[in-house]
Design a protein around this motif. Structure first.
Motif, PDB file in Angstrom:
ATOM      1  N   ASN A   6      50.358  35.479  37.237  1.00 19.96           N
ATOM      2  CA  ASN A   6      49.346  35.708  36.202  1.00 19.96           C
ATOM      3  C   ASN A   6      47.974  36.050  36.754  1.00 19.96           C
ATOM      4  N   ASN A   7      47.659  35.625  37.977  1.00 24.90           N
ATOM      5  CA  ASN A   7      46.337  35.894  38.539  1.00 24.90           C
ATOM      6  C   ASN A   7      46.330  37.021  39.563  1.00 24.90           C
ATOM      7  N   PHE A   8      47.472  37.408  40.046  1.00 21.64           N
ATOM      8  CA  PHE A   8      47.549  38.435  41.085  1.00 21.64           C
ATOM      9  C   PHE A   8      47.855  39.803  40.509  1.00 21.64           C
ATOM     10  N   THR A   9      48.467  39.845  39.330  1.00 18.45           N
ATOM     11  CA  THR A   9      48.861  41.125  38.760  1.00 18.45           C
ATOM     12  C   THR A   9      48.194  41.360  37.408  1.00 18.45           C
ATOM     13  N   LEU A  10      47.841  42.607  37.183  1.00 21.33           N
ATOM     14  CA  LEU A  10      47.360  43.022  35.862  1.00 21.33           C
ATOM     15  C   LEU A  10      48.542  43.621  35.120  1.00 21.33           C
ATOM     16  N   THR A  11      48.673  43.266  33.877  1.00 24.08           N
ATOM     17  CA  THR A  11      49.732  43.826  33.037  1.00 24.08           C
ATOM     18  C   THR A  11      49.116  44.315  31.730  1.00 24.08           C
ATOM     19  N   LYS A  12      49.860  45.100  31.003  1.00 25.75           N
ATOM     20  CA  LYS A  12      49.380  45.566  29.704  1.00 25.75           C
ATOM     21  C   LYS A  12      49.094  44.392  28.783  1.00 25.75           C
ATOM     22  N   ARG A  13      49.852  43.316  28.938  1.00 23.42           N
ATOM     23  CA  ARG A  13      49.665  42.146  28.087  1.00 23.42           C
ATOM     24  C   ARG A  13      48.432  41.333  28.476  1.00 23.42           C
ATOM     25  N   SER A  14      47.975  41.481  29.728  1.00 21.85           N
ATOM     26  CA  SER A  14      46.867  40.641  30.188  1.00 21.85           C
ATOM     27  C   SER A  14      45.493  41.292  30.029  1.00 21.85           C
ATOM     28  N   VAL A  15      45.456  42.590  29.689  1.00 17.12           N
ATOM     29  CA  VAL A  15      44.171  43.271  29.493  1.00 17.12           C
ATOM     30  C   VAL A  15      44.208  44.083  28.209  1.00 17.12           C
ATOM     31  N   ARG A  16      43.033  44.389  27.697  1.00 19.38           N
ATOM     32  CA  ARG A  16      42.949  45.238  26.514  1.00 19.38           C
ATOM     33  C   ARG A  16      41.929  46.358  26.775  1.00 19.38           C
ATOM     34  N   VAL A  17      42.087  47.461  26.114  1.00 18.76           N
ATOM     35  CA  VAL A  17      41.155  48.580  26.243  1.00 18.76           C
ATOM     36  C   VAL A  17      39.772  48.097  25.824  1.00 18.76           C
ATOM     37  N   GLY A  18      38.793  48.388  26.638  1.00 18.84           N
ATOM     38  CA  GLY A  18      37.424  47.968  26.376  1.00 18.84           C
ATOM     39  C   GLY A  18      37.046  46.666  27.061  1.00 18.84           C
ATOM     40  N   GLN A  19      38.029  45.925  27.550  1.00 23.82           N
ATOM     41  CA  GLN A  19      37.747  44.668  28.251  1.00 23.82           C
ATOM     42  C   GLN A  19      36.979  44.960  29.534  1.00 23.82           C
ATOM     43  N   LEU A  20      36.021  44.101  29.858  1.00 18.40           N
ATOM     44  CA  LEU A  20      35.225  44.272  31.065  1.00 18.40           C
ATOM     45  C   LEU A  20      35.751  43.371  32.173  1.00 18.40           C
ATOM     46  N   MET A  21      35.928  43.954  33.350  1.00 18.58           N
ATOM     47  CA  MET A  21      36.306  43.193  34.542  1.00 18.58           C
ATOM     48  C   MET A  21      35.091  43.168  35.457  1.00 18.58           C
ATOM     49  N   HIS A  22      34.718  42.003  35.913  1.00 18.35           N
ATOM     50  CA  HIS A  22      33.582  41.853  36.820  1.00 18.35           C
ATOM     51  C   HIS A  22      34.114  41.597  38.218  1.00 18.35           C
ATOM     52  N   TYR A  23      33.540  42.272  39.210  1.00 17.91           N
ATOM     53  CA  TYR A  23      33.954  42.039  40.589  1.00 17.91           C
ATOM     54  C   TYR A  23      32.813  42.353  41.539  1.00 17.91           C
ATOM     55  N   ASP A  24      32.895  41.732  42.703  1.00 20.13           N
ATOM     56  CA  ASP A  24      31.951  41.981  43.782  1.00 20.13           C
ATOM     57  C   ASP A  24      32.655  42.812  44.833  1.00 20.13           C
ATOM     58  N   TYR A  25      31.980  43.810  45.337  1.00 17.12           N
ATOM     59  CA  TYR A  25      32.537  44.641  46.399  1.00 17.12           C
ATOM     60  C   TYR A  25      31.398  44.985  47.338  1.00 17.12           C
ATOM     61  N   SER A  26      31.572  44.649  48.586  1.00 16.72           N
ATOM     62  CA  SER A  26      30.507  44.827  49.565  1.00 16.72           C
ATOM     63  C   SER A  26      29.322  43.999  49.081  1.00 16.72           C
TER      64      SER A  26
END
Length: 118
Positions: A6-26
């Motif tokens: 549930n935490n390692f994979t994204l699935t169609k059931r786990s996200v919705r269009v328009g949902q915001l994902m926040h992440y840090d990179y560099s």
């Protein structure tokens, strides 16, 4: 404890269009808005949820397999793990086509999909 399916994979059931994902990179913080194009690439269910595979191939994307003709051998594995949305169709003779799970890092989202920087 990490809930890998549930935490390692994204699935169609786990996200919705328009949902915001926040992440840090560099040293930057990014916000990625899930679009229909990106969501269409996701599986319905996690490919590792309640599954066992006998053989596994991990295929990188450095280009080292170019000209190798390893594609048919890679496609024989029960589970094929690929990195960073590496292209397969053009290189199928060398890297195969079978894919069960593809990883990506935030730079791939930035490069190939529309997102918002903050």
């Amino acid at each position: 404890y990490i809930d890998v399916p549930n935490n390692f994979t994204l699935t169609k059931r786990s996200v919705r269009v328009g949902q915001l994902m926040h992440y840090d990179y560099s040293s930057h913080k990014y916000v990625f808005s899930i679009g229909e194009n990106f969501r269409s690439l996701l599986p319905e269910l996690s490919p590792i949820l309640n599954k066992r595979y006998n053989t596994c191939a991990v295929v990188g994307n450095s280009g080292i397999l170019t000209g190798s003709r390893c594609g048919p051998e890679i496609d024989k594995f029960d589970f094929v793990f690929r990195c960073n949305f590496a292209p397969t169709e053009v290189f199928r003779k060398d890297v195969g086509r079978h894919t069960n799970l593809t990883t990506f890092n935030p730079s791939i989202l930035e490069k190939y999909y529309s997102n918002q920087h903050q």
